[in-house]
Design a protein around this motif. Structure first.
Motif, short mmCIF file in Angstrom:
data_model
loop_
_atom_site.label_atom_id
_atom_site.label_comp_id
_atom_site.label_asym_id
_atom_site.label_seq_id
_atom_site.Cartn_x
_atom_site.Cartn_y
_atom_site.Cartn_z
N TYR A 134 0.79 -1.23 -0.06
CA TYR A 134 0.01 -0.12 0.13
C TYR A 134 0.80 1.11 -0.01
O TYR A 134 0.87 2.26 -0.60
CB TYR A 134 -0.75 0.03 1.05
N ASN A 135 1.98 1.19 1.12
CA ASN A 135 2.60 2.14 0.90
C ASN A 135 3.52 2.56 -0.42
O ASN A 135 3.64 3.63 -0.75
CB ASN A 135 3.89 1.97 1.97
N ALA A 136 3.93 1.64 -1.03
CA ALA A 136 4.41 1.69 -2.68
C ALA A 136 3.49 1.93 -3.63
O ALA A 136 3.74 1.91 -4.79
CB ALA A 136 5.27 0.19 -2.94
N ASN A 137 2.26 2.50 -3.25
CA ASN A 137 1.42 2.98 -4.11
C ASN A 137 0.86 1.98 -4.89
O ASN A 137 0.41 2.21 -6.21
CB ASN A 137 1.80 4.05 -4.68
N GLN A 138 0.86 0.69 -4.80
CA GLN A 138 -0.03 -0.50 -5.55
C GLN A 138 -1.34 -0.31 -5.55
O GLN A 138 -1.94 -1.02 -6.68
CB GLN A 138 0.66 -1.89 -4.96
N PHE A 139 -2.07 0.44 -4.89
CA PHE A 139 -3.52 0.42 -4.96
C PHE A 139 -4.00 1.59 -4.72
O PHE A 139 -4.42 2.40 -3.71
CB PHE A 139 -3.89 -0.47 -3.49
N PRO A 140 -3.74 2.52 -5.84
CA PRO A 140 -4.17 3.91 -5.91
C PRO A 140 -5.63 4.29 -5.59
O PRO A 140 -5.97 5.41 -5.34
CB PRO A 140 -3.74 4.35 -7.26
N TYR A 141 -6.49 3.25 -6.02
CA TYR A 141 -7.82 3.56 -5.72
C TYR A 141 -8.52 2.94 -4.59
O TYR A 141 -9.80 2.97 -4.33
CB TYR A 141 -8.58 2.94 -7.07
N VAL A 142 -7.63 2.68 -3.51
CA VAL A 142 -8.27 2.27 -2.21
C VAL A 142 -7.45 3.10 -1.37
O VAL A 142 -6.43 3.44 -1.29
CB VAL A 142 -7.37 0.62 -2.17
N VAL A 143 -8.42 3.26 -0.23
CA VAL A 143 -7.96 4.12 0.91
C VAL A 143 -7.89 2.98 1.95
O VAL A 143 -9.04 2.61 2.44
CB VAL A 143 -8.98 5.32 1.36
N LEU A 144 -6.93 2.68 2.43
CA LEU A 144 -6.83 1.84 3.55
C LEU A 144 -7.19 2.55 4.97
O LEU A 144 -6.41 3.50 5.64
CB LEU A 144 -5.39 1.33 3.73
N LYS A 145 -8.52 2.35 5.56
CA LYS A 145 -8.91 2.94 6.61
C LYS A 145 -8.71 2.27 8.12
O LYS A 145 -8.91 2.96 9.07
CB LYS A 145 -10.47 2.95 6.41
N GLY A 146 -8.31 0.88 7.98
CA GLY A 146 -7.77 0.60 9.38
C GLY A 146 -8.21 -1.12 9.23
O GLY A 146 -8.02 -1.69 8.28
N LEU A 147 -8.47 -1.68 10.37
CA LEU A 147 -8.62 -3.14 10.57
C LEU A 147 -9.96 -3.44 11.14
O LEU A 147 -10.68 -2.65 11.67
CB LEU A 147 -7.46 -3.47 11.66
N MET A 148 -10.37 -4.80 10.60
CA MET A 148 -11.68 -5.19 11.39
C MET A 148 -11.34 -6.67 11.89
O MET A 148 -10.46 -7.38 11.40
CB MET A 148 -12.56 -5.62 10.16
N GLY A 149 -11.88 -7.02 12.84
CA GLY A 149 -11.86 -8.07 13.53
C GLY A 149 -12.97 -8.73 14.11
O GLY A 149 -13.90 -8.08 14.49
N MET A 150 -12.93 -10.25 14.40
CA MET A 150 -14.10 -10.93 14.96
C MET A 150 -13.67 -11.57 16.12
O MET A 150 -12.90 -12.42 16.08
CB MET A 150 -14.92 -11.53 14.03
N ALA A 151 -14.04 -11.18 17.38
CA ALA A 151 -13.67 -12.21 18.74
C ALA A 151 -14.29 -13.33 18.73
O ALA A 151 -15.30 -13.70 17.82
CB ALA A 151 -13.83 -11.08 20.05
N SER A 152 -13.74 -14.32 19.41
CA SER A 152 -14.55 -15.62 19.36
C SER A 152 -15.74 -15.35 20.29
O SER A 152 -16.14 -14.66 20.84
CB SER A 152 -13.71 -16.34 20.81
#
Ligand SMILES: *Cc1c(COP(=O)(O)O)cnc(C)c1O
Length: 217
Positions: A134-152
């Motif tokens: 992402y830092n290397a600009n491989q996904f210019p049409y994507v904004v990385l907003k964060g993370l998602m997770g599901m607990a047990s």
């Protein structure tokens, strides 16, 4: 807890509410919309495609379920965020489809935090490589907003709490690695009907709540 109580609780904590409307009819979604809710989520592409056209167009739809590559093209025009990005190849495919329709799409990386066996999501150790790309600009049409997770899915409060702590710590480490649009990397999507209070205590910025709002499925 009524929807209004939930709205007030989350507003006070500055946590965003994503209303998970899977399996529920458009009438139920419209009711919640009329109370002011604008962000809704589905875990199946087909449900977004069948419901979204029948509902107000200022609804912001999130995709929260595993996404097959051959369905990206169909769903992309309807969603503002895909929370369930679980592989580098999916991320690349999303970027390519977004480029075709010249749309910038917000995404979260789904990270496996549950101790129980789960099918989808990145191992936390694979997240740095995604951020590198992402830092290397491989996904210019994507904004990385964060993370998602599901607990047990567990009654064991300390287990669930530790899983949320894990995601928070992966988020903090990731944030310091994000060199591309770092300010936009601000979302920790964790917490569902059964565990959102714990998730909020542990630093969630976005909860995904279905049954508490719409009744059991
Ligand atoms: C169904 C679902 C939710 C909401 O679950 P509830 O227990 O009904 O609140 C949240 N996140 C994901 C990914 C889901 O599939």
């Amino acid at each position: 807890m009524t929807p209004s109580d939930l709205f007030a609780f989350l507003q006070d904590k500055k946590v965003e509410l994503v209303a998970v409307s899977k399996t529920k009819p458009v009438e139920a979604i419209q009711q919640l919309y009329d109370l002011g809710q604008r962000v809704f989520a589905e875990n199946k592409v087909q449900e977004i495609l069948s419901k979204a056209p029948l509902l107000p167009h200022d609804i912001q739809w999130h995709m929260i379920g595993h996404l097959q590559k051959n369905k990206i093209k169909a769903v992309l025009p309807w969603v503002v965020m895909i929370q369930s990005v679980d592989s580098l190849s999916l991320l690349k495919a999303i970027n390519d489809e977004a480029q075709k329709i010249e749309k910038t799409i917000h995404i979260l990386l789904e990270v496996k935090i549950a101790t129980e066996e789960t099918k989808y999501g990145f191992d936390e150790h694979d997240v740095p490589d995604v951020i590198k790309a992402y830092n290397a600009n491989q996904f210019p049409y994507v904004v990385l907003k964060g993370l998602m997770g599901m607990a047990s899915f567990s009654e064991d409060v300390s287990l669930v709490k530790n899983e949320f702590k894990r995601l928070k710590s992966v988020f903090d480490a990731s944030k310091s690695n994000v060199a591309n649009r770092r300010e936009a990397f601000d979302t920790i999507s964790m917490g569902m009907s059964g565990d959102f209070e714990l998730a909020v205590e542990e630093g969630s910025t976005m909860v995904r709540i279905g049954s508490l709002l719409f009744g059991t499925r």
